[in-house]
Structures are given as C-alpha cells and as structure tokens.
Design a protein around this motif. Sequence first.
Motif, PDB file in Angstrom:
ATOM      1  N   LEU A 147       0.938  -0.977  -0.010  1.00 27.19           N
ATOM      2  CA  LEU A 147      -0.050   0.081   0.017  1.00 27.19           C
ATOM      3  C   LEU A 147       0.770   1.453   0.079  1.00 27.19           C
ATOM      4  CD1 LEU A 147      -2.800  -1.151   2.464  1.00 27.19           C
ATOM      5  CD2 LEU A 147      -2.989  -0.640   0.214  1.00 27.19           C
ATOM      6  N   HIS A 148       0.318   2.148  -0.761  1.00 28.93           N
ATOM      7  CA  HIS A 148       1.272   3.520  -1.069  1.00 28.93           C
ATOM      8  C   HIS A 148       0.344   4.574  -0.722  1.00 28.93           C
ATOM      9  CE1 HIS A 148       4.085   0.782  -2.787  1.00 28.93           C
ATOM     10  NE2 HIS A 148       3.175   0.287  -3.379  1.00 28.93           N
ATOM     11  N   GLY A 149       0.420   5.609   0.102  1.00 27.43           N
ATOM     12  CA  GLY A 149      -0.533   6.735   0.359  1.00 27.43           C
ATOM     13  C   GLY A 149       0.045   7.943   0.327  1.00 27.43           C
ATOM     14  N   THR A 150      -0.811   9.081   0.400  1.00 24.85           N
ATOM     15  CA  THR A 150      -0.307  10.602   0.435  1.00 24.85           C
ATOM     16  C   THR A 150       0.090  11.058   1.666  1.00 24.85           C
ATOM     17  OG1 THR A 150      -2.815  11.231   0.610  1.00 24.85           O
ATOM     18  CG2 THR A 150      -2.069  10.905  -1.594  1.00 24.85           C
ATOM     19  N   LYS A 151      -0.275  10.057   2.577  1.00 25.09           N
ATOM     20  CA  LYS A 151      -0.143  10.640   4.185  1.00 25.09           C
ATOM     21  C   LYS A 151      -0.096   9.031   4.861  1.00 25.09           C
ATOM     22  CE  LYS A 151      -4.725  12.042   4.822  1.00 25.09           C
ATOM     23  NZ  LYS A 151      -5.654  13.357   4.732  1.00 25.09           N
ATOM     24  N   GLY A 152       0.640   9.441   6.200  1.00 25.83           N
ATOM     25  CA  GLY A 152       0.741   8.240   6.948  1.00 25.83           C
ATOM     26  C   GLY A 152       0.156   8.516   8.273  1.00 25.83           C
ATOM     27  N   THR A 219       2.351   9.813  -3.864  1.00 25.65           N
ATOM     28  CA  THR A 219       2.624   8.776  -2.811  1.00 25.65           C
ATOM     29  C   THR A 219       3.890   8.595  -2.118  1.00 25.65           C
ATOM     30  OG1 THR A 219       2.847   7.060  -4.571  1.00 25.65           O
ATOM     31  CG2 THR A 219       0.485   7.355  -3.896  1.00 25.65           C
ATOM     32  N   LYS A 220       4.053   9.248  -1.089  1.00 20.66           N
ATOM     33  CA  LYS A 220       5.327   9.359  -0.331  1.00 20.66           C
ATOM     34  C   LYS A 220       5.193   8.327   1.140  1.00 20.66           C
ATOM     35  CE  LYS A 220       7.243  12.877  -2.595  1.00 20.66           C
ATOM     36  NZ  LYS A 220       8.653  12.801  -3.285  1.00 20.66           N
ATOM     37  N   HIS A 221       4.259   7.679   1.119  1.00 20.31           N
ATOM     38  CA  HIS A 221       4.124   7.073   2.550  1.00 20.31           C
ATOM     39  C   HIS A 221       4.007   5.556   2.108  1.00 20.31           C
ATOM     40  CE1 HIS A 221       4.086  10.312   5.273  1.00 20.31           C
ATOM     41  NE2 HIS A 221       3.734  10.987   4.269  1.00 20.31           N
ATOM     42  N   HIS A 222       4.480   4.420   2.504  1.00 18.84           N
ATOM     43  CA  HIS A 222       4.584   3.420   2.014  1.00 18.84           C
ATOM     44  C   HIS A 222       4.610   2.231   3.196  1.00 18.84           C
ATOM     45  CE1 HIS A 222       5.721   5.089  -1.671  1.00 18.84           C
ATOM     46  NE2 HIS A 222       6.572   5.869  -1.092  1.00 18.84           N
ATOM     47  N   LEU A 223       3.734   1.422   3.176  1.00 14.90           N
ATOM     48  CA  LEU A 223       3.715   0.095   3.803  1.00 14.90           C
ATOM     49  C   LEU A 223       4.873  -0.868   3.429  1.00 14.90           C
ATOM     50  CD1 LEU A 223       2.508  -1.925   6.086  1.00 14.90           C
ATOM     51  CD2 LEU A 223       1.108  -2.827   4.340  1.00 14.90           C
ATOM     52  N   ASP A 224       6.065  -0.854   4.183  1.00 12.40           N
ATOM     53  CA  ASP A 224       7.121  -1.749   3.758  1.00 12.40           C
ATOM     54  C   ASP A 224       7.179  -3.212   4.188  1.00 12.40           C
ATOM     55  OD1 ASP A 224       9.613  -2.181   2.794  1.00 12.40           O
ATOM     56  OD2 ASP A 224      10.742  -1.041   4.451  1.00 12.40           O
ATOM     57  N   MET A 225       6.389  -3.929   3.187  1.00 17.83           N
ATOM     58  CA  MET A 225       6.036  -5.193   3.580  1.00 17.83           C
ATOM     59  C   MET A 225       5.257  -6.014   2.382  1.00 17.83           C
ATOM     60  SD  MET A 225       3.160  -6.766   6.324  1.00 17.83           S
ATOM     61  CE  MET A 225       1.567  -6.077   5.366  1.00 17.83           C
ATOM     62  N   TYR A 288       7.121   2.307   6.164  1.00 21.27           N
ATOM     63  CA  TYR A 288       6.483   1.738   7.669  1.00 21.27           C
ATOM     64  C   TYR A 288       6.668   0.585   7.451  1.00 21.27           C
ATOM     65  CZ  TYR A 288       4.528   6.451   7.716  1.00 21.27           C
ATOM     66  OH  TYR A 288       4.108   7.799   7.566  1.00 21.27           O
ATOM     67  N   LYS A 289       7.817  -0.004   8.447  1.00 24.48           N
ATOM     68  CA  LYS A 289       8.195  -1.523   8.513  1.00 24.48           C
ATOM     69  C   LYS A 289       7.184  -1.931   9.659  1.00 24.48           C
ATOM     70  CE  LYS A 289      10.691  -4.982   7.138  1.00 24.48           C
ATOM     71  NZ  LYS A 289      10.518  -5.506   5.814  1.00 24.48           N
ATOM     72  N   PRO A 290       6.258  -2.937   9.432  1.00 26.11           N
ATOM     73  CA  PRO A 290       5.658  -3.537  10.513  1.00 26.11           C
ATOM     74  C   PRO A 290       6.638  -4.424  11.423  1.00 26.11           C
ATOM     75  CG  PRO A 290       4.338  -3.889   8.577  1.00 26.11           C
ATOM     76  CD  PRO A 290       5.771  -3.187   8.326  1.00 26.11           C
ATOM     77  N   THR A 291       6.400  -4.313  12.813  1.00 24.94           N
ATOM     78  CA  THR A 291       7.141  -5.339  13.611  1.00 24.94           C
ATOM     79  C   THR A 291       6.441  -6.894  13.143  1.00 24.94           C
ATOM     80  OG1 THR A 291       5.382  -5.115  15.259  1.00 24.94           O
ATOM     81  CG2 THR A 291       7.332  -3.711  15.208  1.00 24.94           C
ATOM     82  N   PRO A 292       7.083  -7.968  13.680  1.00 24.82           N
ATOM     83  CA  PRO A 292       6.462  -8.998  13.562  1.00 24.82           C
ATOM     84  C   PRO A 292       5.002  -9.099  14.202  1.00 24.82           C
ATOM     85  CG  PRO A 292       8.797  -9.548  14.288  1.00 24.82           C
ATOM     86  CD  PRO A 292       8.310  -8.070  14.506  1.00 24.82           C
TER      87      PRO A 292
END
Length: 339
Positions: A147-152, A219-225, A288-292
């Motif tokens: 997912l890529h968004g305009t804001k986080g 899109t400057k915010h990214h779910l890093d997963m 944004y890198k989710p933890t386990p």
Amino acid sequence: MKLKALFASACLMVVGASAQAAEVELTLSHWVPATHMLQAGGMEPWAKSINEASGGRINITIYPASQLGAAPDHYDMARDGIVDIGFINPGYQPGRFPILAAGEIPFLISDAKSGSRALDEWYRQYSAKEMSDVYVCMVHVHDPGTLHGTKGPIQVPADLKGKNIRPAHATMARLVSSLGAASVQVPAGEMRELISKGAADMTASPWNSIYTFGLQDVTKHHLDMPFYVTTFAFVMNKAKIDGLEPQDRKVIDDHCTSEWAEKMASKWADAEAAGRQKMIDAGGHTFYKPTPDEVNLWKQATASLEGEWAAAATKAGIDAKSAWASLAETLKKYDANVK
C-alpha cells in the motif's frame, strides 16, 4: 518420360503449397504503457519466439495502453474476436472468476517468478470451468505489492479506517471495506488521476509501478511489507486458435505453458522489486516497516478471505477444500509459498 517428370514435379509443388500453412496475423491487446516491462521483457520476447518457432508464419502485433478497449473489457474482447489475444486482470471484474481469485489472497504467494509457474500449473485444472469461452494461454502474477499513500502512517490495519483506497483487485476491495475504508476501484492506468484529484488516499501497487504510472510525487508513504499479488491471464479467441493449421496450433500450445508463465513474469518482477530501492535512493519517502506482531495483525485482518474464497469457489462448482490444498502443495513445490 520428360512430360511425366514435369507432371510429377508440378504435383509435388501443389502438394507442398497446400501443406504449407498460410500466414497468421494475431492481435495482442493490453492496457499498460508500451514502455512497461511486461511488454518489453515479456510480451515482445514471447511474440518473437512464436514467430521464430513458426518459421515466420505467425506474426503478433501488440497494441498497448488500452488502444483497442478499456482494461476491464479485455476478456470479452478476446472472447468476441475483437482482439485475438487479450491481457486481463480478472480482479477488474469482481465475482466473475472466483476460482483464479485464490491467487489474490494476501500472504499466499511469495515470489512472482516461481509463483507464476505454480499458479499457472494449478489453474490448468480449473481454467476450462470458469473461462470456457476462451483459450487460456497462461496465468501469472506480479512481484508482491503493498500500500502506498499520500499521508501516513500505514503501519497496521487500523491505519486504513476512514480512508479512500484504490485496491488492486476485488479481493483487496473486500479487505479494505472490512477494515472501515472505502474502496475506489479503477485500473492501474487511472491511479495517478484518482489520487492527484484527492479521490483516493492510498493505492495498492507493486513498487516500480508507482513510477510507471507517475505516482512517485504524490504517494510518499509506504507500507514496507510484501503484502499481496495480482493475478493476470493471457486469453485467446477460441475460434481463431481452433482454426489454426496443426503445426501453427502446436507453436501456440508450446508457448502457452507454465514455463512461459514464469518467463512472462520474470523481467517484470525484477523491475518492480527494484522500485523500492529507487525510492530509498531518491529520498523524500517514508517507509513503515511492521514489527512481527504488527505483521500478525495484518494476517489476522486477512484471515477471513480464504473462507470467502472457498464459499465462492464452491458455488462455482469445484471442491474448494481440495483445490486449496492443491494450490498450497503446488506453491510449496516451487518454493513460492509465504513461510
């Protein structure tokens, strides 16, 4: 004797001419830009290989960027003979292809290359059931997207609540709706306009497609997963393929295989994966890198999708439990399953 020899020679020439297949012109229509790696790294080498294998008898002309029709229409375009070969995203037509939709479920397929080979091999058991009015050449997937968004932030499922999100396909559309977001589904080529106008806050996409479709500045915010993949298929007009001379039909069949599904996906997969590092190097993007534990929240949020798929697949007339087990086994066979 001389006259007999001339007559025999003439007969051989007639037989040879009748045995030689006529030239075949095929149209291949798709809806991504002509510069897309799927065309340069997949479709063009595939078409060239078909031409060479047929001794030049089969020529495929590629029409990119929805020149011949809108993205969601490509299955029907191939079915109806408007084009000979259509590149489709089955998820653009929600509910129409419930069996192949198994590949859309997040956290299932880990790798586009071996995953495409596995999904194609598995789907050959079922393609005639839900795509009986076309010739299904191959199916494949793209490199895992996110997912890529305009804001986080975009870190946990709760971050989607209240947002307008462009999903990649019908399965993700149901997911975002279940998380309290609004689904705004448009083809990939319309992502830029949708987000730049403020009609969507996020989009689902593999990494480099953000550049391909011009969203890198919005899109400057990214779910890093690695989150999900999208299923695709190349389908052909049945009458056109059935009408080919036997030697030409064999060439087509030899290029509609699980091995070719992997080849079709491979260079595109490499290009998509490189997009993430490209963003890192460019700067100005937040990852944004989710933890386990947070990854587990995402897996819990998507857990109901398998059951929804099973219900739809059962309604389509297959043994969903057996089909799911077969898919899991095939993905494992090619080391394409999410561990």
